[in-house]
Scaffold this active site. Structure first.
Site, short mmCIF file in Angstrom:
data_model
loop_
_atom_site.label_atom_id
_atom_site.label_comp_id
_atom_site.label_asym_id
_atom_site.label_seq_id
_atom_site.Cartn_x
_atom_site.Cartn_y
_atom_site.Cartn_z
CE LYS A 1 15.35 7.22 19.14
NZ LYS A 1 13.99 6.75 19.36
CE LYS B 1 19.18 11.16 11.82
NZ LYS B 1 17.94 11.60 11.17
NE ARG C 1 12.04 0.82 12.01
CZ ARG C 1 12.27 0.32 13.20
NH1 ARG C 1 11.36 0.41 14.14
NH2 ARG C 1 13.40 -0.28 13.46
CB SER D 1 16.17 0.80 14.54
OG SER D 1 17.03 -0.30 14.63
CB ILE D 2 19.29 5.20 15.56
CG1 ILE D 2 17.98 5.80 15.04
CG2 ILE D 2 20.47 5.90 14.95
CD1 ILE D 2 17.90 7.28 15.27
CD GLU E 1 8.98 8.91 15.24
OE1 GLU E 1 9.64 8.49 14.25
OE2 GLU E 1 8.94 8.32 16.33
CB CYS F 1 -15.58 20.98 48.25
SG CYS F 1 -15.89 22.20 49.53
CB CYS G 1 -13.64 25.31 50.68
SG CYS G 1 -12.46 23.95 50.69
CB CYS H 1 -14.14 23.58 54.26
SG CYS H 1 -15.29 23.09 52.97
S1 IVH Z 1 16.75 8.43 11.80
C1 IVH Z 1 18.88 5.38 9.62
N1 IVH Z 1 16.01 10.54 13.16
O1 IVH Z 1 13.71 6.49 16.13
C2 IVH Z 1 18.30 6.06 10.77
N2 IVH Z 1 14.94 8.48 13.66
O2 IVH Z 1 15.37 3.65 16.13
C3 IVH Z 1 16.82 6.01 10.75
N3 IVH Z 1 13.21 8.65 15.39
O3 IVH Z 1 12.20 4.27 13.99
C4 IVH Z 1 16.14 6.79 11.77
N4 IVH Z 1 13.41 10.81 15.73
O4 IVH Z 1 10.94 6.35 14.43
C5 IVH Z 1 15.83 9.22 12.98
N5 IVH Z 1 15.44 12.51 14.25
C6 IVH Z 1 15.27 11.20 14.07
C7 IVH Z 1 14.31 10.46 14.79
C8 IVH Z 1 14.19 9.10 14.57
C9 IVH Z 1 12.75 9.71 16.07
C10 IVH Z 1 12.71 7.27 15.56
C11 IVH Z 1 12.31 6.62 14.30
C12 IVH Z 1 13.05 5.32 14.24
C13 IVH Z 1 13.67 5.21 15.58
C14 IVH Z 1 15.10 4.75 15.41
#
Ligand code: IVH
Length: 716
Positions: free
Chosen positions: A142, A319, A163, A103-104, A199, A455, A461, A440
């Site tokens: 995102k 990124k 995931r 996740s990020i 996604e 109505c 009206c 009305c």
């Molecule tokens: S990169 C190593 N890019 O956000 C990085 N994630 O917490 C991996 N998400 O589970 C994710 N848009 O479902 C990345 N442009 C994007 C994204 C994205 C949505 C979601 C994804 C992930 C969560 C990250």
């Protein structure tokens, strides 16, 4: 855990006194938050049935994080802050990811400083000084959907997995095969293994349509596009998934064998796009945080465009663009150091229902509307939210005094998506629909099989007249600038305007007499009425008439098919007004309900009179609009493929796209050998590089305008 425990907010009793007992209280509070978060995470990730908004979950999460930061000894291995949550359901087969799905990190500071903090951190970690050049970032959206891993072996889709907990997901290949946007074969690549990550999401308009259909059937509606998409992907029966309008955007890679991964993230996405993967074109390569081409500018630009995007996003992602630098930065716990999510204000929030009012719409529909304690959601303060109809209100069990989840996303009107259980004050009577129109006084009726109360007053009206005028005046219809709700109230209540054509008959003197209607604004309104006549097109006009079931798309289809309005009782049979039920059915996407609705509208003499009077008042449009496929070949850019990149000085991307399409061009998302032109603006990124590489003609905004309006001699 019972529902009520879930929402209990008071901390356990604190036997005030010794240090030891205070510590016990903190430990208890941490335990309570952990249990609460685990329960909500289960509902969210496993059941797809969240009962609190994300923002509320985030608040609880941050409260626990704060306690654990101050008391590290209270941090347990199973704390939701310490692991990625998610379980594998019984019905689907678990699959271990070849490369974990991470996740990020989220930057919770929604201001520009959030981007600056990320850039500063990256520079520090890379050991860069103030004199070193800016870092290059890939900035993208995102998406708010469901993360998926698509495994291609020798170019063929072999497996799709969710995931899950990041280590192990679920096999949903059978469902993913039903998503048309996801290619089964990659173009031009035979890599032994290529895992594409991205996604799965649902567009807002598709979601609205789905819910509208559910509502008409009197069935349960879905909460939001994200949960609907997630639920659809995890079905056991792929036939159900196939009926859901799902889409996909790629944003990364998993396991890769036998492919030379391009050296930057942006080039990698371009490569995926060239293989036939959907990749969002709303992305850029930014240099550093600040400045014209920086992350901050991207965050602000997308922030402004957020409402007009066709799908939900909850932020942007930055990124580090270079893969070499990504590798140098590495990971911390389960998150890459080289990426961050920079959020926007949440689109769902909790608030209190202070009352329930009734609104009367254009077609006489009575809509219960919740009057809310003001709440900041989706970037604006919301004080009202629709409850749609009596049945939905009952199903959601909304009563005055309840705490509810309010959703406001895009330009869709805010709605109440559900009640937070267990917080209702003791005595609240059930809501009832009035038997007479509150505006009305006409009788309220509900036709058999219909969910909506209406109505029966029709244009008698005032509420219906006002709504009809506002619908006609809106930007997407006749675009009469300055004719807003307040003014329409005055015009209708003052008896100045009754029907649509009356708008164009108003004199300056009458207008200037109105309350607060200074002379200047009276003149402005007359000017914009005049302008609206010039700007009219057949589709906008048709849509503006407010024929039931005729939205913008149907209006365009009708205009393309018939090209003419026609005249009632006229000899010519080409016009829409004269079209028979069968002729209407021949129009693309027009079914029996729409065809009948159009026929019913024009069978009423007064509606035809309205049309004739409007045209007599000077509302007109070019008679021969580009129509039907046969004509397409004669358009100046027929057969040409154009790619837009970067920000143009005056044209929004959607405008440029619409202009190009009107001229017959196809607007594509990525540059390839088949691209004829690339239109590049500020912050143009890798697409521009690619175009230069391939020797494709590059145009700026002026070049685009010249292309669209060539000097007369060049038009054969
Ligand atoms: S990169 C190593 N890019 O956000 C990085 N994630 O917490 C991996 N998400 O589970 C994710 N848009 O479902 C990345 N442009 C994007 C994204 C994205 C949505 C979601 C994804 C992930 C969560 C990250």
């Amino acid at each position: 855990m019972s529902q009520n425990d879930l929402f209990a907010s008071a901390a356990p009793q604190d036997p005030v006194g010794s240090v030891a007992s205070t510590q016990t209280a903190v430990a208890d509070e941490a335990a309570r938050l952990r249990a609460l978060l685990n329960e909500h995470a289960h509902r969210y990730y496993v059941l797809d049935e969240p009962v609190i908004p994300d923002a509320e979950y985030d608040r609880l999460f941050q409260a626990l994080q704060a306690i654990e930061a101050a008391h590290p000894e209270l941090r347990t291995p199973d704390s939701p802050t310490q692991r990625v949550i998610g379980q594998v359901l019984d019905g689907l087969t678990p699959v271990r990811h070849a490369v974990p799905m991470l996740s990020i990190r989220t930057e919770t500071d929604t201001q520009a400083s959030g981007a600056e903090a990320f850039d500063a951190r990256i520079r520090r970690e890379l050991g860069l000084g103030p004199e070193d050049p800016p870092v290059e970032y890939a900035a993208e959206l995102k998406f708010d959907g469901l993360a998926i891993n698509l495994r291609y072996e020798n170019g063929k889709l072999t497996q799709a997995t969710t995931r899950g907990d990041g280590e192990t997901g679920e096999d949903v290949t059978h469902n993913v095969h039903t998503i048309r946007q996801i290619p089964v074969h990659l173009k031009g690549i035979q890599a032994a293994v290529l895992e594409v990550r991205g996604e799965i999401y649902m567009r807002r308009d598709d979601f609205e349509k789905l819910n509208e259909a559910q509502r008409e059937k009197g069935e349960k509606t879905f909460v939001n596009p994200r949960n609907t998409a997630a639920g659809a992907v995890r079905q056991l029966d792929a036939n159900i998934t196939a009926q859901r309008p799902l889409r996909f955007f790629a944003y990364g890679l998993g396991d890769v064998q036998g492919w030379d991964i391009p050296p930057t993230h942006s080039a990698m996405l371009d490569a995926l796009a060239a293989m036939g993967m959907p990749v969002s074109s709303d992305r850029t390569v930014a240099l550093g945080a600040s400045g014209e081409q920086g992350l901050v500018a991207f965050h602000q630009r997308i922030g402004k465009a957020r409402d007009s995007l066709p799908f939900d996003i909850d932020g942007v992602v930055y990124k580090v663009n270079s893969r070499a630098l990504q590798e140098r930065l590495g990971f911390v716990s389960r998150e890459p150091r080289w990426a961050v999510a920079h959020k926007y204000p949440a689109q769902e929030q909790l608030t209190l229902v202070e009352g329930i009012d009734i609104q009367v719409g254009r077609t006489g529909k009575l809509t219960p509307v919740a009057r809310l304690k003001p709440v900041f959601v989706g970037g604006v303060t919301v004080t009202n939210a629709t409850l749609h109809n009596l049945f939905e209100l009952r199903r959601k069990r909304v009563r005055i005094g309840d705490t509810v989840i309010v959703r406001r996303a895009g330009d869709v009107i805010p709605e109440v998506v559900g009640v937070v259980p267990g917080e209702r004050p003791a005595y609240v009577p059930n809501f009832r629909m009035p038997s007479q129109c509150p505006v009305c006084g006409s009788t309220v009726v509900r036709e058999p099989g219909e969910v909506n109360h209406r109505c029966s007053g029709g244009l008698f009206c005032a509420a219906q007249r006002k709504q009809a005028l506002l619908h006609f005046a809106q930007r997407r219809a006749m675009d009469i600038e300055g004719l807003g709700e307040k003014l329409v109230d005055q015009l209708v209540d003052g008896g100045i305007v009754r029907t649509l054509p009356d708008l164009y008959k108003m004199g300056f003197a009458k207008l200037a007499e109105l309350d607060r209607m200074a002379e200047k604004s009276a003149q402005n309104l007359l000017d914009s009425l005049e302008k609206s006549k010039q700007k009219a097109t057949l589709p906008r006009f048709l849509f503006g008439l407010g024929i039931r079931h005729v939205g913008e798309t149907t209006a365009k289809d009708l205009a393309r098919h018939f090209g003419k309005m026609g005249h009632k009782g006229d000899e010519s049979k080409e016009g829409i007004m004269n079209a028979s039920y069968e002729q209407l059915l021949a129009v693309r996407d027009v079914g029996p309900i729409v065809a009948q609705s159009i026929r019913t509208f024009f069978d009423q003499e007064h509606n035809c009179e309205v049309v004739e009077q409007l045209r007599a008042a000077g509302v007109n449009w070019p008679e021969h609009e580009p129509s039907a496929e046969a004509d397409a070949a004669t358009l100046p850019l027929f057969g040409k493929t154009v790619v837009l990149t970067g920000t143009l000085p005056t044209l929004a991307r959607e405008e440029a796209k619409a202009m190009l399409e009107a001229a017959g061009a196809k607007v594509a998302g990525s540059v390839s050998k088949k691209t004829h032109y690339v239109v590049a603006g500020a912050e143009a990124g890798s697409k521009l590089d690619k175009a230069q590489e391939l020797g494709i003609t590059i145009l700026d905004e002026q070049g685009l305008r010249d292309l669209l309006a060539p000097p007369p001699s060049s038009l054969a």
